[in-house]
Design a protein around this motif. Sequence first.
Motif, PDB file in Angstrom:
ATOM      1  N   ALA A   1       0.821  -1.357   0.667  1.00 24.51           N
ATOM      2  CA  ALA A   1      -0.330  -0.174   0.209  1.00 24.51           C
ATOM      3  C   ALA A   1       0.828   1.035   0.020  1.00 24.51           C
ATOM      4  CB  ALA A   1      -0.771  -0.041   1.544  1.00 24.51           C
ATOM      5  N   VAL A   2       2.127   1.108   0.828  1.00 25.58           N
ATOM      6  CA  VAL A   2       2.892   2.305   0.451  1.00 25.58           C
ATOM      7  C   VAL A   2       3.998   2.725  -0.367  1.00 25.58           C
ATOM      8  CG1 VAL A   2       4.576   3.808   2.007  1.00 25.58           C
ATOM      9  CG2 VAL A   2       3.236   2.839   3.257  1.00 25.58           C
ATOM     10  N   ASP A   3       4.231   1.497  -1.388  1.00 28.20           N
ATOM     11  CA  ASP A   3       4.752   1.259  -2.238  1.00 28.20           C
ATOM     12  C   ASP A   3       3.583   2.130  -3.412  1.00 28.20           C
ATOM     13  OD1 ASP A   3       6.767   1.191  -4.021  1.00 28.20           O
ATOM     14  OD2 ASP A   3       5.789  -0.668  -5.185  1.00 28.20           O
ATOM     15  N   GLU A   4       2.556   1.798  -3.506  1.00 25.62           N
ATOM     16  CA  GLU A   4       1.558   2.052  -4.439  1.00 25.62           C
ATOM     17  C   GLU A   4       1.323   3.430  -4.719  1.00 25.62           C
ATOM     18  OE1 GLU A   4      -3.552   1.568  -5.903  1.00 25.62           O
ATOM     19  OE2 GLU A   4      -2.472   0.235  -3.910  1.00 25.62           O
ATOM     20  N   ALA A   5       1.180   4.166  -2.961  1.00 26.21           N
ATOM     21  CA  ALA A   5       1.157   5.350  -2.591  1.00 26.21           C
ATOM     22  C   ALA A   5       2.250   6.327  -3.441  1.00 26.21           C
ATOM     23  CB  ALA A   5       1.188   5.832  -1.646  1.00 26.21           C
TER      24      ALA A   5
END
Length: 218
Positions: free
Chosen positions: A151-155
């Motif tokens: 999720a952090v990588d997507e953001a």
Amino acid sequence: MPRKTIPLIGAMLAALAAIALAALVVWHQFTGQTAGREGRGIEAVMAPGIDMGGPFTLIDGAGQTVTLADFAGSYPLIYFGFTSCPDICPTELSTMAAAIDILAERNQSAAEDIVPVFITIDPERDTPDVVGAYADAFHPRMVGLTGSAEAVDEAARAFRIFYSKGAVDEDGFYLMNHSGFVYLMGPDGEFLTMFNGGSDPQAMSDALASYVSAEPAS
């Protein structure tokens, strides 16, 4: 592959990522297309055709799911960093907080339209309670966000944030390499501008005021 070459490769990748980001950004001192804006010289203007920002689904300090849509009607002021950062991240978050407080002295309503947001790029260590307490230390309205590594990588990808994990020492401590812009999003989730690292709080406050007054929140 020998273990000792891994940190070097990581550093090289981080350097290449930083170069790639720089290639996407047109740096100038607000002449021509930015005439009339205050806070001259602190904003990084994107090259034509480059998209910036996008949806994300993360977790706040209370363990609640937060998406970009939850900030609708406000102006999220977003910075990506990590709580173990020794200097740059605290400096940028302090600048954001000071800029909002300066704006509040002359226009409380405009200042309240801006929501400071800290998004970690180190979810391994930055759990919800950690990012929540960290954000609170800088401003009472700052929102701290974390999530799964995915999720952090997507953001981060949505905001073109480049980051990598540094070398781990014998005590298990490490730093994170990352780009350091501050992003201002509009009330409909649209990208408005991004500020250079090391910006002056007064200049940032002036620029924020110009955007909020020019595009009233819905």
